[in-house]
Write a protein that holds these residues in place. Structure first.
Motif, mmCIF file in Angstrom:
data_model
loop_
_atom_site.group_PDB
_atom_site.id
_atom_site.type_symbol
_atom_site.label_atom_id
_atom_site.label_comp_id
_atom_site.label_asym_id
_atom_site.label_seq_id
_atom_site.Cartn_x
_atom_site.Cartn_y
_atom_site.Cartn_z
ATOM 1 N N PHE A 1 0.844 -1.194 0.000
ATOM 2 C CA PHE A 1 0.000 0.000 0.000
ATOM 3 C C PHE A 1 0.877 1.241 0.000
ATOM 4 N N ARG A 2 0.293 2.311 -0.516
ATOM 5 C CA ARG A 2 0.980 3.600 -0.566
ATOM 6 C C ARG A 2 -0.055 4.699 -0.462
ATOM 7 N N PHE A 3 0.227 5.689 0.379
ATOM 8 C CA PHE A 3 -0.598 6.889 0.481
ATOM 9 C C PHE A 3 0.277 8.046 0.002
ATOM 10 N N ALA A 4 -0.206 8.807 -0.968
ATOM 11 C CA ALA A 4 0.566 9.922 -1.517
ATOM 12 C C ALA A 4 -0.254 11.209 -1.479
ATOM 13 N N ASP A 5 0.455 12.332 -1.370
ATOM 14 C CA ASP A 5 -0.223 13.633 -1.363
ATOM 15 C C ASP A 5 -0.497 14.101 -2.788
ATOM 16 N N GLU A 6 -1.011 15.320 -2.908
ATOM 17 C CA GLU A 6 -1.384 15.869 -4.217
ATOM 18 C C GLU A 6 -0.187 16.014 -5.158
ATOM 19 N N ASN A 7 1.036 16.073 -4.607
ATOM 20 C CA ASN A 7 2.251 16.187 -5.419
ATOM 21 C C ASN A 7 2.903 14.836 -5.656
ATOM 22 N N ASP A 8 2.173 13.765 -5.383
ATOM 23 C CA ASP A 8 2.640 12.387 -5.531
ATOM 24 C C ASP A 8 3.843 12.065 -4.638
ATOM 25 N N LYS A 9 3.938 12.759 -3.523
ATOM 26 C CA LYS A 9 4.977 12.466 -2.526
ATOM 27 C C LYS A 9 4.410 11.436 -1.549
ATOM 28 N N THR A 10 5.163 10.384 -1.310
ATOM 29 C CA THR A 10 4.705 9.307 -0.435
ATOM 30 C C THR A 10 4.673 9.768 1.017
ATOM 31 N N CYS A 11 3.533 9.590 1.642
ATOM 32 C CA CYS A 11 3.373 9.877 3.071
ATOM 33 C C CYS A 11 3.504 8.599 3.893
ATOM 34 N N LEU A 12 2.989 7.513 3.349
ATOM 35 C CA LEU A 12 2.943 6.242 4.061
ATOM 36 C C LEU A 12 3.049 5.124 3.044
ATOM 37 N N GLU A 13 3.805 4.083 3.396
ATOM 38 C CA GLU A 13 3.861 2.902 2.536
ATOM 39 C C GLU A 13 4.154 1.685 3.394
#
Length: 138
Positions: free
Chosen positions: A92-104
């Motif tokens: 899994f991966r959570f990314a912000d609006e700039n496609d920067k990974t917050c959580l994986e």
């Protein structure tokens, strides 16, 4: 193929510093898994539990990469890494609006029968076929 959902970061998700409090990320992950089972696998948790079946998390690996703040919208993605007889390991991966990974990370779930204890039960052929569609192909 990835299963993808978006989620806005709300006041309820953040701590006093204004960033997502880490347990809230895990709740968002659980929501993503539950949505995947309901929408992609046609196995809503409410119906699963009526049949005395559960899908507990048995292993979880998480890396917190970047803070998420109130007002951000995260894109949450889930895909299959490994499928066993009664278990599935997903990335899994959570990314912000700039496609920067917050959580994986990775989460392993097991299909279990409830009743006299908890025992692993193989996925049905239909469920396996649906899960297989989410293998990440490079």
């Amino acid at each position: 193929m990835n299963f993808t959902k978006t989620e806005p970061i709300r006041f309820k998700h953040v701590d006093y510093a204004g960033i997502v409090f880490y347990p809230r990320f895990l709740e968002m992950l659980n929501d993503l898994v539950e949505d995947w089972f309901a929408e992609a696998l046609d196995r809503p948790f409410a119906k699963i539990h009526e049949q005395n079946v559960g899908i507990p998390t048995v292993d979880l690996k998480v890396q917190f990469k970047k803070a998420a703040r109130i007002g951000d919208v995260l894109t949450k993605q889930l895909w299959v890494i490994n499928l066993g007889g009664a278990s599935v390991t997903c990335g899994f991966r959570f990314a912000d609006e700039n496609d920067k990974t917050c959580l994986e990370g990775e989460v392993t779930l097991v299909n279990v029968k409830l009743g006299d204890g908890i025992k692993a039960e193989p996925f049905t052929d239909d469920t396996r076929t649906k899960i297989e569609q989410y293998f990440l192909k490079f």
